[in-house]
Motif scaffolding. Structure first.
Motif, short mmCIF file in Angstrom:
data_model
loop_
_atom_site.label_atom_id
_atom_site.label_comp_id
_atom_site.label_asym_id
_atom_site.label_seq_id
_atom_site.Cartn_x
_atom_site.Cartn_y
_atom_site.Cartn_z
N GLY A 217 19.59 32.52 -44.32
CA GLY A 217 18.86 31.81 -45.37
C GLY A 217 17.39 31.62 -45.03
O GLY A 217 17.02 31.44 -43.88
N SER A 218 16.53 31.66 -46.07
CA SER A 218 15.09 31.48 -45.89
C SER A 218 14.47 31.06 -47.22
O SER A 218 15.10 31.18 -48.28
N TRP A 219 13.23 30.59 -47.16
CA TRP A 219 12.50 30.26 -48.39
C TRP A 219 12.38 31.49 -49.26
O TRP A 219 12.54 31.42 -50.48
N GLN A 220 12.08 32.63 -48.63
CA GLN A 220 11.92 33.86 -49.40
C GLN A 220 13.22 34.24 -50.12
O GLN A 220 13.20 34.63 -51.28
N MET A 221 14.34 34.08 -49.43
CA MET A 221 15.62 34.41 -50.05
C MET A 221 15.90 33.49 -51.23
O MET A 221 16.32 33.93 -52.29
N ALA A 222 15.65 32.19 -51.03
CA ALA A 222 15.95 31.22 -52.08
C ALA A 222 15.05 31.39 -53.30
O ALA A 222 15.50 31.23 -54.44
N ASN A 223 13.79 31.73 -53.07
CA ASN A 223 12.80 31.72 -54.15
C ASN A 223 12.43 33.09 -54.70
O ASN A 223 11.77 33.15 -55.75
N ARG A 224 12.82 34.15 -54.04
CA ARG A 224 12.38 35.48 -54.48
C ARG A 224 13.50 36.47 -54.77
O ARG A 224 13.25 37.51 -55.38
N HIS A 225 14.74 36.19 -54.37
CA HIS A 225 15.76 37.23 -54.52
C HIS A 225 16.02 37.59 -55.98
O HIS A 225 16.23 38.77 -56.30
N ARG A 226 15.99 36.62 -56.89
CA ARG A 226 16.28 36.93 -58.29
C ARG A 226 15.22 37.84 -58.91
O ARG A 226 15.54 38.79 -59.62
N THR A 227 13.96 37.52 -58.65
CA THR A 227 12.89 38.35 -59.21
C THR A 227 12.87 39.73 -58.55
O THR A 227 12.56 40.74 -59.19
N MET A 228 13.24 39.80 -57.28
CA MET A 228 13.31 41.09 -56.61
C MET A 228 14.42 41.95 -57.24
O MET A 228 14.22 43.13 -57.53
N ILE A 229 15.57 41.35 -57.45
CA ILE A 229 16.68 42.09 -58.05
C ILE A 229 16.31 42.56 -59.46
O ILE A 229 16.67 43.67 -59.89
N ALA A 230 15.56 41.74 -60.17
CA ALA A 230 15.14 42.09 -61.54
C ALA A 230 13.95 43.04 -61.56
O ALA A 230 13.57 43.54 -62.63
N GLY A 231 13.36 43.30 -60.40
CA GLY A 231 12.19 44.18 -60.34
C GLY A 231 10.95 43.56 -60.94
O GLY A 231 10.08 44.25 -61.45
N GLU A 232 10.85 42.23 -60.85
CA GLU A 232 9.71 41.50 -61.42
C GLU A 232 8.77 41.07 -60.29
O GLU A 232 9.15 40.29 -59.41
N TYR A 233 7.53 41.55 -60.34
CA TYR A 233 6.60 41.26 -59.25
C TYR A 233 5.23 40.78 -59.75
O TYR A 233 4.29 40.65 -58.97
N GLU A 234 5.11 40.51 -61.05
CA GLU A 234 3.83 40.08 -61.61
C GLU A 234 3.66 38.57 -61.44
O GLU A 234 3.47 37.83 -62.41
N HIS A 235 3.72 38.09 -60.22
CA HIS A 235 3.63 36.66 -59.95
C HIS A 235 3.39 36.49 -58.45
O HIS A 235 3.45 37.46 -57.70
N GLY A 236 3.13 35.25 -58.04
CA GLY A 236 3.13 34.94 -56.62
C GLY A 236 1.93 35.46 -55.85
O GLY A 236 0.91 35.86 -56.39
N PHE A 237 2.08 35.49 -54.53
CA PHE A 237 1.00 35.84 -53.60
C PHE A 237 0.83 37.35 -53.56
O PHE A 237 1.75 38.09 -53.19
N ALA A 238 -0.36 37.82 -53.91
CA ALA A 238 -0.59 39.25 -54.10
C ALA A 238 -0.61 40.04 -52.78
O ALA A 238 -1.05 39.54 -51.74
N VAL A 239 -0.14 41.26 -52.87
CA VAL A 239 -0.13 42.18 -51.72
C VAL A 239 -1.54 42.35 -51.16
O VAL A 239 -1.73 42.38 -49.93
#
Length: 294
Positions: A217-239
């Motif tokens: 478990g991690s913050w990234q897992m809790a807060n990002r796994h759903r958007t990652m699975i959905a392929g949604e990246y137009e948010h958050g801290f930019a590359v």
């Protein structure tokens, strides 16, 4: 005490600075703002009150506290020590706090400039992203003198859930480097795990539901796994910003003879994401890189 700070200048109203300055205004502090794009400063004043000014130096005049939150080392130098920068207007009794994620060398440079002027300096990079800035729950890592920190800590608590003095000047920036080093490896591990789960035919949501309850478990897992699975990246801290931060980490590591093989590798992976056109995608887009040939 925070009530001693009656007037603050906030320099830089990006996705982080805009809500951070807003928390100060809501706390009853008179806030004078400057932003490179004047329309953003006008919008902020329309929402929160206070005043906006054409130069950092003018915004700084009369302020008990000056806060900077811009892009990188060069941006900080421009707004602080440039011809119309903060140092042209700051009071000798004021404190300058830099929230920009920048180099430790810059922090020491600014501390010397402040000392020559008679004011005090704290390097105070933040973690928690736009959500943390909006909700007032940032982690703030500080470097500087104990007395200045104790005076400013109640003010920073208006948008910081954890505000900690890490040591002398530069220690805040060094701690933020550790933060980014740790995040890089965690996000890559999560991306690989989700990619593997998909290839194995597993229900990825269910996998995360199970493993997030244990050591994975991690913050990234809790807060990002759903958007990652959905392929949604137009948010958050930019590359693009993450690569800027990792470049700072890797340069400092070379000075310290510290070995960061995973960080260096993930930095290269983020370079691949940029080449895919994902420079503004969230850092969790490392999964997109693994899926690009699917």
């Amino acid at each position: 005490m925070s009530q001693q700070i009656r007037t603050a200048a906030f320099i830089g109203l990006g996705v982080m600075g805009y809500p951070m300055a807003g928390h100060l205004a809501r706390a009853g502090i008179e806030v004078r703002v400057y932003n490179r794009t004047a329309a953003m400063a006008e919008a902020w004043v329309a929402e929160y009150g206070g005043s906006h000014h054409p130069t950092p130096g003018e915004a700084t005049q009369g302020a008990d506290l000056v806060l900077v939150c811009v892009g990188n080392d060069d941006d900080v130098r421009e707004v602080v020590t440039g011809p119309e920068g903060v140092m042209s207007g700051i009071s000798e009794t004021a404190v300058l706090i830099d929230h920009t994620t920048a180099s430790a060398d810059l922090a020491r440079e600014l501390a010397l400039a402040c000392r020559a002027h008679g004011c005090e300096f704290i390097d105070a990079p933040v973690s928690g992203g736009q959500q943390g800035a909006t909700n007032g729950t940032l982690t703030i890592m500080c470097g500087g003198e104990e007395a200045a920190f104790q005076r400013m800590q109640p003010v920073l608590a208006h948008y910081g859930r954890a505000v900690t003095l890490m040591g002398e000047t530069g220690a805040g920036q060094m701690t933020k480097m550790v933060n980014q080093i740790c995040i890089a490896g965690v996000v890559q591990g999560l991306a690989e795990g989700l990619h593997f789960a998909e290839r194995a035919g597993l229900d990825r949501e269910r996998v995360v539901e199970v493993i997030s309850q244990g050591a994975a478990g991690s913050w990234q897992m809790a807060n990002r796994h759903r958007t990652m699975i959905a392929g949604e990246y137009e948010h958050g801290f930019a590359v693009n910003w993450m690569r800027k931060d990792l470049d700072i980490c890797l340069k400092e590591a070379r000075k310290l003879s510290a070995r960061l093989p995973v960080t260096a590798l993930v930095d290269q992976f983020y370079g691949d994401v940029q080449a895919m056109g994902g420079g503004r995608w969230d850092t969790s887009s490392l999964l997109k890189r693994l899926e690009q040939d699917d």
